[in-house]
Design an enzyme around this catalytic site. Sequence first.
Site, short mmCIF file in Angstrom:
data_model
loop_
_atom_site.label_atom_id
_atom_site.label_comp_id
_atom_site.label_asym_id
_atom_site.label_seq_id
_atom_site.Cartn_x
_atom_site.Cartn_y
_atom_site.Cartn_z
N TYR A 171 1.00 -1.64 -0.50
CA TYR A 171 0.02 0.19 0.17
C TYR A 171 1.06 1.29 0.12
O TYR A 171 2.03 1.58 0.59
CB TYR A 171 -1.05 0.49 0.50
CG TYR A 171 -1.65 1.24 1.27
CD1 TYR A 171 -2.69 1.37 -0.17
CD2 TYR A 171 -2.19 1.87 2.23
CE1 TYR A 171 -3.12 3.04 -0.17
CE2 TYR A 171 -3.44 2.86 2.75
CZ TYR A 171 -3.96 3.33 1.59
OH TYR A 171 -4.90 4.22 1.35
N TYR A 181 -3.52 5.32 8.80
CA TYR A 181 -3.39 3.93 8.36
C TYR A 181 -1.63 3.70 9.43
O TYR A 181 -0.36 3.58 9.29
CB TYR A 181 -2.29 3.84 6.95
CG TYR A 181 -2.01 2.15 6.24
CD1 TYR A 181 -3.44 1.67 5.85
CD2 TYR A 181 -0.52 1.57 6.04
CE1 TYR A 181 -2.47 0.15 5.58
CE2 TYR A 181 -0.55 0.64 5.83
CZ TYR A 181 -1.62 -0.29 5.32
OH TYR A 181 -1.88 -1.99 4.67
P1 ZID Z 1 -8.66 -9.38 3.82
O1 ZID Z 1 -9.14 -9.37 5.03
O2 ZID Z 1 -9.74 -10.27 2.80
O3 ZID Z 1 -6.91 -10.51 3.69
C1 ZID Z 1 -6.08 -10.52 4.87
C2 ZID Z 1 -6.31 -11.86 5.40
O4 ZID Z 1 -5.49 -11.51 6.52
C3 ZID Z 1 -7.58 -12.12 6.38
O5 ZID Z 1 -7.96 -13.21 5.49
C4 ZID Z 1 -6.77 -12.91 7.74
O6 ZID Z 1 -7.52 -13.61 8.09
C5 ZID Z 1 -5.23 -12.76 7.13
N1 ZID Z 1 -4.77 -12.90 8.80
C6 ZID Z 1 -4.48 -11.72 9.26
N2 ZID Z 1 -3.59 -12.79 9.38
C7 ZID Z 1 -3.37 -13.43 9.96
C8 ZID Z 1 -2.03 -14.37 9.94
N3 ZID Z 1 -1.01 -14.02 10.52
N4 ZID Z 1 -2.11 -15.54 9.43
C9 ZID Z 1 -2.08 -15.87 7.98
N5 ZID Z 1 -3.75 -14.90 7.77
C10 ZID Z 1 -3.90 -13.65 8.60
O7 ZID Z 1 -8.03 -8.60 3.17
P2 ZID Z 1 -7.43 -7.47 2.16
O8 ZID Z 1 -7.44 -8.50 0.79
O9 ZID Z 1 -7.71 -5.95 2.07
O10 ZID Z 1 -6.28 -7.40 2.42
C11 ZID Z 1 -4.94 -8.71 1.74
C12 ZID Z 1 -3.93 -8.22 1.11
O11 ZID Z 1 -4.53 -6.60 0.19
C13 ZID Z 1 -3.40 -7.34 2.73
O12 ZID Z 1 -1.67 -6.94 2.31
C14 ZID Z 1 -3.62 -5.43 2.28
O13 ZID Z 1 -2.05 -5.18 3.25
C15 ZID Z 1 -3.26 -5.37 1.29
N6 ZID Z 1 -3.98 -4.17 0.05
C16 ZID Z 1 -5.49 -3.82 1.04
C17 ZID Z 1 -5.99 -2.74 0.94
C18 ZID Z 1 -7.41 -2.72 0.35
O14 ZID Z 1 -8.41 -1.68 -0.09
N7 ZID Z 1 -8.42 -3.75 0.29
C19 ZID Z 1 -5.95 -1.37 0.19
C20 ZID Z 1 -3.81 -1.97 0.15
C21 ZID Z 1 -3.39 -3.51 0.71
C22 ZID Z 1 -5.59 -0.74 0.76
O15 ZID Z 1 -5.37 -0.29 2.09
N8 ZID Z 1 -7.11 3.03 -0.19
C23 ZID Z 1 -6.63 2.95 0.38
C24 ZID Z 1 -6.60 1.91 1.38
C25 ZID Z 1 -6.08 1.12 0.50
C26 ZID Z 1 -5.37 1.51 -0.97
C27 ZID Z 1 -5.69 2.14 -1.43
#
Ligand code: ZID
Length: 229
Positions: A171, A181
């Site tokens: 991000y 954040y």
């Molecule tokens: P998600 O909740 O679908 O996925 C995260 C997963 O991690 C969940 O299934 C949790 O159960 C799992 N998890 C947590 N801790 C553990 C652990 N210890 N062991 C195993 N599993 C674990 O959310 P997601 O799809 O947003 O996240 C996936 C990736 O995308 C992460 O690395 C985020 O940081 C990244 N990401 C998401 C977004 C977003 O918008 N959803 C953005 C950037 C990066 C972002 O935050 N403007 C505002 C915000 C953003 C972008 C632009």
Amino acid sequence: GKRAFIAGIADDNGYGWAIAKSLAAAGAEILVGTWVPALNIFETNLRRGKLDESRKLPNGSLMEITKVYPLDAVFDNLEDVPEDVKSNKRYAGSTKWTVQEVAECVKEDFGSIDILVHSLANGPEVAKPLLETSRKGYLAAISASSYSYISLLKHFIPIMNPGGAAISLTYIASERIIPGYGGGMSSAKAALESDTRVLAYEAGRSKKIRVNTISAGPLGSRAAKSIGF
Ligand code: ZID
């Protein structure tokens, strides 16, 4: 066909699910690593057909998930797991969920993979500004969101076929100030990006494996909603 292991799927709202669908549509076999505390609900929803609508691929067929592995990416092996976690009800119900054990299980079940996806992050103090973040919260964010990529690569590279690829999601808060954040999550993404360069160098040389991270746009996942994004 290629075989992919996607770490960080627990519902159909996040990046991991969308990436799994794209890979499935392209013909890949899908293996999933699901955070232990979320495993029960995810497997139940899958079994009861609650995700069937979301499983639909462009050609009308449903994405098949060959196997779901319980995973907690903040623990590398059993010696890392503290007593209170071992005896925690949600964890005691499953076994072999440390990174090393999951890699061993995947090796036993399938021999090798081609694609590794890291789609997970966690920052317990994400709602706090960096100045108010505790050492414990900061280190937890780095452990779950950055070191977890190193650990997954370390344990999965030995079973990855040459020419394979690993990807994670980052991000832009790593480079620019994005209020909200917090909790060290901006630091964790900066580490993730720097580590990606070094890991690409190391894994590229030793095993011809590509290592990348993609800076994601906003998606209304569970993780994003929980921090009010
Ligand atoms: P998600 O909740 O679908 O996925 C995260 C997963 O991690 C969940 O299934 C949790 O159960 C799992 N998890 C947590 N801790 C553990 C652990 N210890 N062991 C195993 N599993 C674990 O959310 P997601 O799809 O947003 O996240 C996936 C990736 O995308 C992460 O690395 C985020 O940081 C990244 N990401 C998401 C977004 C977003 O918008 N959803 C953005 C950037 C990066 C972002 O935050 N403007 C505002 C915000 C953003 C972008 C632009």
